[in-house]
Write an enzyme that holds these catalytic residues in place. Structure first.
Site, PDB file in Angstrom:
ATOM      1  CB  CYS A   2      -0.858   0.033   1.251  1.00 19.52           C
ATOM      2  SG  CYS A   2      -1.824  -1.446   1.474  1.00 19.52           S
ATOM      3  NE  ARG A  27       4.495   1.903  -1.392  1.00 18.71           N
ATOM      4  CZ  ARG A  27       5.366   1.903  -0.389  1.00 18.71           C
ATOM      5  NH1 ARG A  27       6.526   2.455  -0.552  1.00 18.71           N
ATOM      6  NH2 ARG A  27       5.061   1.356   0.762  1.00 18.71           N
ATOM      7  CD1 TRP A  71      -0.202  -6.084  -1.282  1.00 22.91           C
ATOM      8  CD2 TRP A  71      -0.247  -5.928  -3.498  1.00 22.91           C
ATOM      9  NE1 TRP A  71       0.270  -7.256  -1.792  1.00 22.91           N
ATOM     10  CE2 TRP A  71       0.264  -7.190  -3.149  1.00 22.91           C
ATOM     11  CE3 TRP A  71      -0.366  -5.602  -4.853  1.00 22.91           C
ATOM     12  CZ2 TRP A  71       0.652  -8.136  -4.102  1.00 22.91           C
ATOM     13  CZ3 TRP A  71       0.032  -6.549  -5.787  1.00 22.91           C
ATOM     14  CH2 TRP A  71       0.530  -7.788  -5.420  1.00 22.91           C
ATOM     15  CG  ASN A  97       0.625   1.522   3.996  1.00 24.85           C
ATOM     16  OD1 ASN A  97      -0.490   1.660   3.516  1.00 24.85           O
ATOM     17  ND2 ASN A  97       1.701   2.158   3.559  1.00 24.85           N
ATOM     18  N   GLY A  98      -0.056  -2.150   6.604  1.00 25.93           N
ATOM     19  CA  GLY A  98       0.392  -3.106   7.615  1.00 25.93           C
ATOM     20  C   GLY A  98      -0.678  -4.142   7.887  1.00 25.93           C
ATOM     21  CD  GLU A 469      14.194 -20.077  -8.236  1.00 26.02           C
ATOM     22  OE1 GLU A 469      13.680 -20.784  -9.108  1.00 26.02           O
ATOM     23  OE2 GLU A 469      14.069 -18.840  -8.203  1.00 26.02           O
ATOM     24  CE  LYS A 473      15.164 -16.195 -10.142  1.00 20.64           C
ATOM     25  NZ  LYS A 473      13.881 -16.584  -9.658  1.00 20.64           N
ATOM     26  CD  GLU A 476      14.360 -15.310 -13.909  1.00 15.29           C
ATOM     27  OE1 GLU A 476      14.265 -15.744 -12.757  1.00 15.29           O
ATOM     28  OE2 GLU A 476      13.395 -14.907 -14.569  1.00 15.29           O
ATOM     29  CG  HIS A 492      24.338 -41.271 -13.829  1.00 20.83           C
ATOM     30  ND1 HIS A 492      24.586 -42.620 -13.944  1.00 20.83           N
ATOM     31  CD2 HIS A 492      24.289 -41.021 -12.496  1.00 20.83           C
ATOM     32  CE1 HIS A 492      24.658 -43.158 -12.733  1.00 20.83           C
ATOM     33  NE2 HIS A 492      24.490 -42.192 -11.830  1.00 20.83           N
ATOM     34  CE  LYS A 591       7.162 -10.464 -10.593  1.00 21.64           C
ATOM     35  NZ  LYS A 591       8.350 -11.194 -10.119  1.00 21.64           N
TER      36      LYS A 591
HETATM   37  O1  M6R Z   1       3.268 -16.137 -11.095  1.00 25.36           O
HETATM   38  P1  M6R Z   1       3.767 -17.535 -11.087  1.00 25.36           P
HETATM   39  O2  M6R Z   1       4.428 -17.939  -9.828  1.00 25.36           O
HETATM   40  O3  M6R Z   1       2.698 -18.521 -11.499  1.00 25.36           O
HETATM   41  O4  M6R Z   1       4.846 -17.572 -12.252  1.00 25.36           O
HETATM   42  C1  M6R Z   1       5.438 -18.759 -12.678  1.00 25.36           C
HETATM   43  C2  M6R Z   1       6.714 -18.488 -13.422  1.00 25.36           C
HETATM   44  O5  M6R Z   1       6.446 -17.792 -14.616  1.00 25.36           O
HETATM   45  C3  M6R Z   1       7.690 -17.650 -12.580  1.00 25.36           C
HETATM   46  O6  M6R Z   1       7.924 -18.301 -11.371  1.00 25.36           O
HETATM   47  C4  M6R Z   1       9.020 -17.448 -13.295  1.00 25.36           C
HETATM   48  O7  M6R Z   1       9.668 -18.663 -13.474  1.00 25.36           O
HETATM   49  C5  M6R Z   1       9.859 -16.484 -12.458  1.00 25.36           C
HETATM   50  N1  M6R Z   1       9.498 -15.133 -12.729  1.00 25.36           N
HETATM   51  C6  M6R Z   1      11.305 -16.643 -12.686  1.00 25.36           C
HETATM   52  O8  M6R Z   1      12.042 -15.842 -11.817  1.00 25.36           O
END
Ligand code: M6R
Length: 596
Positions: A2, A27, A71, A97-98, A469, A473, A476, A492, A591
């Site tokens: 918020c 935000r 939010w 907010n909070g 993961e 990261k 990407e 393997h 996103k």
């Molecule tokens: O919004 P979601 O968690 O469903 O998104 C799934 C993926 O698109 C998302 O986790 C994507 O892999 C990340 N942005 C990568 O950092």
């Protein structure tokens, strides 16, 4: 997250408030509203963008007012749930907010006293509490009201016919902007920079009262505090990032808070059986995409260990191709955005197959929340960087809590064991904070990866998905090819690819996988691949086998994905930064992935 703004002075308050609120749009928000002080309080709010609310805004007169972008956390995004809120008499207006943790109990009391509520929010109890305690001094009434509140807040109040604004803060940002014959207030300096660069930061448990001429800050015992104003030299864009170079870095550093908020708003709900009532599922399936899928994989290890329930994990995009044979009675769908097309399709399919469905998401009112029977909300706040960071770590918190809930229902853990696990979870914000405190060492270590074409990430057991993961990261945001592998799989196939130009990152916490991980590290180094090993503080052996070591605070083995994840996020960030990449908006990525 918020956004709050307030203004008192000679200008038209609505204009100042709208332009300041727009500066806080970054935000994230789902509704907006203003209250302007006149002979009567003038209130206007709506769901959706500020522009929507503005298009129907009457021309309110007055030089004192407050505004808010919401939010949603407690209560759906809707017009009645938008701030500001007024008391029964229409004498006070308030934004917040909070989280007010004990709002349900306070609301019951106030309802019994005859107060009338118009929303589903936790916030609304605050304005009625102040109304109950108001005997002519708004600041005293606020202080008295906050004394019975459990939770966190930045709260701001105005009063009909008065020129002052009263506000207080606990664990939510609040900053005063100093003008000449006018004063401002906001959640962050971004909202103030068009008007002033002289600011006073309000600290936890302080209360502030301001008129156009004067600002007084009070400490928790009610004594005025002398504070020298700070002069801000940031641009508006720098201010949005809170001084961090990128949103991703800011969001990595927000993780202690995100974990704390997620625990705070969910622990009691789960412990009181408020989710997964009669949680006796004989097996669980977790379905998700991308980073959320990696959280699901970690969740599988934790739920199986803690609750002794078999768990299967499936990519949302593949779920539809299953036959549904021997379907798992409980399907958990994870999506930070709640809008991922494949995850939504999987939720519909799970229901078609007759499964009970539970979503873990960060966005209140997102489409996913309407496709499932129950929702667990992570409280990470909006995430702006495309790379998921704080949403991932809070998804883990969610899965660990769900594991505890299932263990409690199935009596798979004793009361003492559950209590111990709860206490261990409450240590996580500090653990993550310590890793962040050592970020400069990770920045130096990122040099090992920045010029590579390929990088391997190795781990075992629940740190196998942690390393998947880590690899995601890195690829990407830095565009370096990265592969996550279960360390035991090395021989393997992938071993053939290792050479001196291919660094490896290895998760080596001191747990039952440690000796085997050490052997894997030696194996990799023997192929001249430089190894960056992540281990627990106090580990002297790692440095004997790895080229470089990053040590994180020791935690019970089940919690090792938390500190290790933070190191991996920072490594990717700093490697990408060295390569000059567009970190917050990597090429080709969005996103929210709303197409299948
Ligand atoms: O919004 P979601 O968690 O469903 O998104 C799934 C993926 O698109 C998302 O986790 C994507 O892999 C990340 N942005 C990568 O950092």
């Amino acid at each position: 997250m918020c956004g709050i703004v307030g203004y008192t002075g000679p200008r038209v308050a609505t204009e100042v408030i709208l332009s300041s609120l727009k500066k806080l749009e970054y935000r994230g928000y789902d509704s907006a509203g203003v209250a302007i002080v006149g002979e009567e309080l003038q209130l206007h709010k709506d769901k959706g963008e500020i522009a929507v609310m503005e298009s129907t805004l009457p021309s309110f007169e007055g030089g004192v007012g407050i505004g808010h972008t919401r939010w949603a956390t407690c209560g759906r995004p809707s017009k009645p749930n938008a701030h500001p809120f007024t008391d029964c008499q229409g004498r006070l207006a308030l934004v917040h907010n909070g989280i007010i943790e004990n709002y349900a109990e306070i609301r019951r009391e106030l309802l019994a006293e005859g107060h009338r509520f118009t929303s589903e929010t936790d916030t609304e109890v605050l304005v009625h509490l102040v109304e109950r305690n108001f005997e002519g001094d708004l600041r005293q009434a606020l202080v008295k009201s906050l004394a019975v509140v459990k939770g966190t807040y930045a709260v701001v109040l105005v009063e009909k016919g008065a020129r002052h604004i009263v506000a207080a803060r606990k664990e939510n940002p609040l900053v005063v902007g100093l003008g000449v014959g006018e004063n401002f207030l906001a959640s962050d300096v971004t909202a103030l920079l068009d008007y002033t660069n002289k600011v006073l930061y309000i600290m936890d448990d302080e209360v502030v009262e301001m008129t156009p001429e004067k600002v007084t800050i009070y400490d928790p015992s009610g004594r005025p505090v002398q504070r020298r104003p700070e002069v801000i030299s940031w641009s508006a864009e720098e201010a949005q990032k809170g001084g961090f170079e990128h949103f991703m870095l800011k969001e990595i550093f927000e993780q202690p808070e995100a974990i704390r908020n997620t625990l705070r708003s969910n622990l009691e709900i789960l412990e009181n059986g408020g989710l997964l009532g009669n949680a006796e599922a004989s097996s669980v399936k977790i379905v998700a995409c991308g980073t959320s899928y990696h959280a699901a994989m970690i969740g599988k290890y934790v739920i199986e260990k803690v609750a002794k329930v078999p768990v299967a994990v499936e990519l949302a995009s593949e779920y539809r191709y299953g036959t549904g044979a021997k379907e798992h009675p409980l399907v958990v769908l994870i999506s930070q955005s709640g809008e991922t097309a494949d995850t939504l399709a999987a939720a519909r399919e799970a229901r078609r197959r007759g499964c009970r469905t539970l979503a873990i998401t960060n966005v209140v009112g997102s489409t996913l929340t309407r496709e499932v029977e129950e929702v667990f909300y992570t409280r990470a706040g909006p995430e702006i960087g495309v790379a998921a960071t704080k949403t991932f770590i809070t998804q883990l918190v969610g899965l660990y809590l769900i594991a505890m809930r299932l263990a409690q229902a199935r009596k798979a853990m004793s009361v003492d064991e559950l209590r111990t696990m709860r206490a261990q979870m409450q240590q996580l914000p500090q653990v993550v904070r310590k890793v962040l405190d050592g970020s400069s060492k990770v920045e130096e270590a990122a040099d090992m990866l920045a010029d590579a074409r390929d990088v391997f990430f190795l781990g075992r057991n629940l740190n196998f998905p942690t390393m998947l993961e880590g690899a995601l990261k890195l690829k990407e945001i830095s565009y370096i090819h990265a592969e996550g592998y279960a360390a035991g799989e090395l021989k393997h196939g992938p071993l053939a690819l290792l050479d001196s130009r291919t660094p490896t990152v290895a998760a080596c916490p001191k747990d039952h996988t440690y000796d085997k991980m050490l052997a894997n590290v030696a194996e990799v180094q023997a192929r001249e691949s430089p190894v960056l090993a992540i281990g627990f503080e106090g580990d002297r052996d790692l440095a004997q086998v790895a080229s470089r070591v990053i040590l994180v605070p020791e935690v019970p083995p089940m919690f090792s994905p938390f500190p290790i994840t933070v190191v991996l996020q920072l490594l990717s960030y700093y490697a990408a930064k060295r390569r000059g990449c567009s970190i917050d908006k990597p090429k080709n990525l969005a996103k929210s992935v709303t197409v299948e």
